[in-house]
Scaffold this motif. Structure first.
Motif, mmCIF file in Angstrom:
data_model
loop_
_atom_site.group_PDB
_atom_site.id
_atom_site.type_symbol
_atom_site.label_atom_id
_atom_site.label_comp_id
_atom_site.label_asym_id
_atom_site.label_seq_id
_atom_site.Cartn_x
_atom_site.Cartn_y
_atom_site.Cartn_z
ATOM 1 N N MET A 1 35.864 58.375 31.480
ATOM 2 C CA MET A 1 36.351 56.999 31.518
ATOM 3 C C MET A 1 37.316 56.864 32.694
ATOM 4 N N THR A 2 36.766 56.710 33.878
ATOM 5 C CA THR A 2 37.591 56.557 35.066
ATOM 6 C C THR A 2 37.052 55.409 35.901
ATOM 7 N N ALA A 3 37.945 54.735 36.606
ATOM 8 C CA ALA A 3 37.551 53.661 37.506
ATOM 9 C C ALA A 3 37.644 54.166 38.935
ATOM 10 N N PRO A 4 36.687 53.833 39.792
ATOM 11 C CA PRO A 4 36.761 54.258 41.186
ATOM 12 C C PRO A 4 38.034 53.737 41.849
ATOM 13 N N LEU A 5 38.494 54.461 42.853
ATOM 14 C CA LEU A 5 39.717 54.064 43.540
ATOM 15 C C LEU A 5 39.510 52.769 44.293
ATOM 16 N N SER A 6 40.600 52.028 44.492
ATOM 17 C CA SER A 6 40.563 50.730 45.167
ATOM 18 C C SER A 6 41.714 50.655 46.150
ATOM 19 N N ASN A 7 41.543 49.802 47.172
ATOM 20 C CA ASN A 7 42.654 49.551 48.090
ATOM 21 C C ASN A 7 43.518 48.387 47.623
ATOM 22 N N GLY A 8 43.273 47.935 46.404
ATOM 23 C CA GLY A 8 44.077 46.862 45.844
ATOM 24 C C GLY A 8 43.559 45.481 46.135
ATOM 25 N N LEU A 10 40.349 44.227 45.194
ATOM 26 C CA LEU A 10 39.127 43.928 44.459
ATOM 27 C C LEU A 10 39.052 42.438 44.135
ATOM 28 N N SER A 11 37.845 41.878 44.196
ATOM 29 C CA SER A 11 37.639 40.522 43.703
ATOM 30 C C SER A 11 37.740 40.524 42.188
ATOM 31 N N SER A 12 37.896 39.345 41.610
ATOM 32 C CA SER A 12 37.977 39.259 40.152
ATOM 33 C C SER A 12 36.715 39.790 39.489
ATOM 34 N N SER A 13 35.561 39.489 40.076
ATOM 35 C CA SER A 13 34.305 39.959 39.486
ATOM 36 C C SER A 13 34.187 41.472 39.582
ATOM 37 N N ASP A 14 34.651 42.047 40.684
ATOM 38 C CA ASP A 14 34.607 43.508 40.814
ATOM 39 C C ASP A 14 35.583 44.170 39.844
ATOM 40 N N LEU A 15 36.764 43.564 39.670
ATOM 41 C CA LEU A 15 37.740 44.126 38.733
ATOM 42 C C LEU A 15 37.195 44.065 37.304
ATOM 43 N N ALA A 16 36.533 42.956 36.971
ATOM 44 C CA ALA A 16 35.930 42.840 35.637
ATOM 45 C C ALA A 16 34.841 43.889 35.450
ATOM 46 N N ALA A 17 34.065 44.146 36.497
ATOM 47 C CA ALA A 17 33.009 45.157 36.406
ATOM 48 C C ALA A 17 33.609 46.552 36.235
ATOM 49 N N ARG A 18 34.699 46.836 36.944
ATOM 50 C CA ARG A 18 35.368 48.131 36.777
ATOM 51 C C ARG A 18 35.897 48.276 35.349
ATOM 52 N N PHE A 19 36.424 47.183 34.815
ATOM 53 C CA PHE A 19 36.923 47.207 33.440
ATOM 54 C C PHE A 19 35.780 47.512 32.468
ATOM 55 N N ASP A 21 33.040 49.046 33.051
ATOM 56 C CA ASP A 21 32.622 50.431 33.221
ATOM 57 C C ASP A 21 33.600 51.398 32.559
ATOM 58 N N ALA A 22 34.884 51.095 32.651
ATOM 59 C CA ALA A 22 35.902 52.004 32.129
ATOM 60 C C ALA A 22 36.026 51.950 30.617
ATOM 61 N N PHE A 23 35.946 50.720 30.065
ATOM 62 C CA PHE A 23 36.269 50.557 28.649
ATOM 63 C C PHE A 23 35.086 50.148 27.780
ATOM 64 N N GLY A 24 33.939 49.891 28.404
ATOM 65 C CA GLY A 24 32.736 49.628 27.620
ATOM 66 C C GLY A 24 32.560 48.205 27.148
ATOM 67 N N SER A 25 33.433 47.289 27.541
ATOM 68 C CA SER A 25 33.285 45.880 27.188
ATOM 69 C C SER A 25 33.994 45.044 28.247
ATOM 70 N N ALA A 26 33.702 43.763 28.280
ATOM 71 C CA ALA A 26 34.274 42.890 29.297
ATOM 72 C C ALA A 26 35.712 42.531 28.950
ATOM 73 N N PRO A 27 36.563 42.275 29.943
ATOM 74 C CA PRO A 27 37.932 41.823 29.656
ATOM 75 C C PRO A 27 37.928 40.392 29.144
ATOM 76 N N GLU A 28 38.996 40.041 28.439
ATOM 77 C CA GLU A 28 39.136 38.658 27.983
ATOM 78 C C GLU A 28 39.644 37.748 29.094
ATOM 79 N N GLY A 29 40.222 38.337 30.096
ATOM 80 C CA GLY A 29 40.708 37.552 31.210
ATOM 81 C C GLY A 29 41.355 38.443 32.252
#
Length: 391
Positions: A1-8, A10-19, A21-29
């Protein structure tokens, strides 16, 4: 359960996708909160004084999902520390490590206000430079409290969120900071500086637009990391409290420039210099606000210079790298420069004509190289909006 490194960045859609991938479900916001630059007014906030920061166009963003249990899982897109796990029933500042102290501290502070805080999964992405005096920690706290305020239905006002994050800093993280950073991050606005009275939390937005004046505000990150949770900051605050006690006032806010001669006869030499910085810095904030309203940003350079001298000589919170950044900026074309933030490292700011920007950048980089210092990170900032929900 790790998220790839970022330069800070990330777009909102990419951050949601990383979430996902890391936690197995979509964020609420996804919520974001900006770092801040303090234009002027250093170490005046915890003395009930005046400050003039602004939110910057660099932010911390958190993707969050509430859990059905009391487990907290925290992950960031930088570093390799993996997931940190905690429990809302046993939040403990002495056991919290690294950046996780800040979201956990916010959760603890909300609990202390009687707000039921659920377990959650949280993924952090930030492009606010760490340890640079641009309030990366408060950006995290303000993003987290904005998310939790909404997700828990707490309905806290900005002023209440400011005080909750201050308590997290003071009593959970162990950093005796004031309310300036959170106020700028939560209450900032585009093209405006936040004139904050730290005694009553009243705010007036003051126009601060550099582009129409032919100016840019350069941030010079010296790469000298600092921490508010160490003894230097605490000792300065203790000196201020001692000065107020001896002078018989509630806080140094109540001492005027005209009172300094008398104060000099009552205080030891070190305490007097600490007091003199705070008193004169409050006066410089008021002068800066007046000049921005009447003459514009091109008129405030001498006040920035005087502020740095005061922090260097009276409050003694500068360092050789900051002094060099300020000196070279000024001799290379900046109209005013000062260290910004709590001190003992971090960043300087240089208010610079657009035509001189490249010259200042080059001169500072060359001076740091000659001195054997690390290469500074130099970038421009503009006043940006405060904390908000993105999606």
């Amino acid at each position: 359960m790790t998220a790839p490194l970022s330069n800070g960045d990330l777009s909102s859609s990419d951050l949601a996708a990383r979430f996902q991938d890391a936690f197995g479900s979509a964020p609420e916001g996804i919520w974001q909160a900006p770092g801040r630059v303090n234009l002027i007014g250093e170490h005046t906030d915890y003395n009930d004084g005046f400050v003039l920061p602004f939110a910057i166009d660099r932010t911390a963003r958190v993707a969050v999902r509430v859990r059905p249990d009391s487990t907290v899982r925290l992950l960031s897109t930088y570093g390799d520390q993996g997931v940190t796990t905690a429990d809302t029933a046993t939040l403990d500042g002495s056991r919290a490590k690294g950046w996780t102290k800040y979201p956990l501290g916010v959760m603890w502070a909300l609990q202390e206000r009687g707000i039921a805080v659920p377990g959650l999964d949280l993924l952090l992405d930030s492009n606010v430079p760490l340890g640079a005096g641009l309030s990366s920690s408060h950006a995290i706290e303000c993003a987290v409290i904005s998310a939790l305020n909404e997700l828990t239905g707490a309905g806290l006002k900005d002023e209440e969120m400011v005080l909750a994050t201050q308590r997290a800093e003071n009593d959970f993280v162990g950093a005796p900071t004031g309310i300036m950073d959170q106020s700028a991050s939560l209450r900032g606005a585009k093209d405006q500086a936040v004139f904050l009275d730290c005694r009553d939390q009243s705010v007036r937005l003051v126009p601060f637009e550099t582009e129409p004046a032919g100016l840019v505000l350069l941030v010079i990150d010296t790469k000298v990391s600092h921490s508010h949770a160490d003894g230097g900051y605490a000792s300065r605050r203790a000196s201020c409290e001692l000065g107020a006690e001896v002078l018989g006032v509630k806080a140094l806010r109540d001492v005027g420039v005209e009172d300094l001669d008398e104060a000099g006869g009552l205080l030891d030499e070190v305490t007097f210099r600490r007091v003199r910085h705070v008193v004169t810095e409050n006066d410089r904030v008021l002068q800066t606000v007046e000049l921005l309203g009447t003459s514009g940003p091109g008129a405030i350079g001498p006040l920035l210079d005087a502020s740095h001298r005061s922090m260097r000589d009276d409050f003694e919170i500068s360092c050789p790298e900051l002094d060099l950044a300020v000196e070279i900026s000024r001799t290379s074309g900046a109209i005013g420069a000062r260290m910004t933030g709590g001190g003992f490292g971090g960043a300087a700011i240089a208010l610079t004509p657009v035509a001189a920007e490249r010259q200042v950048r080059t001169a500072v980089e060359q001076a740091f190289s000659r001195a054997g210092y690390r290469k500074p990170d130099i970038f421009t900032v503009t006043p940006a909006a405060g904390a908000m929900r993105l999606v």
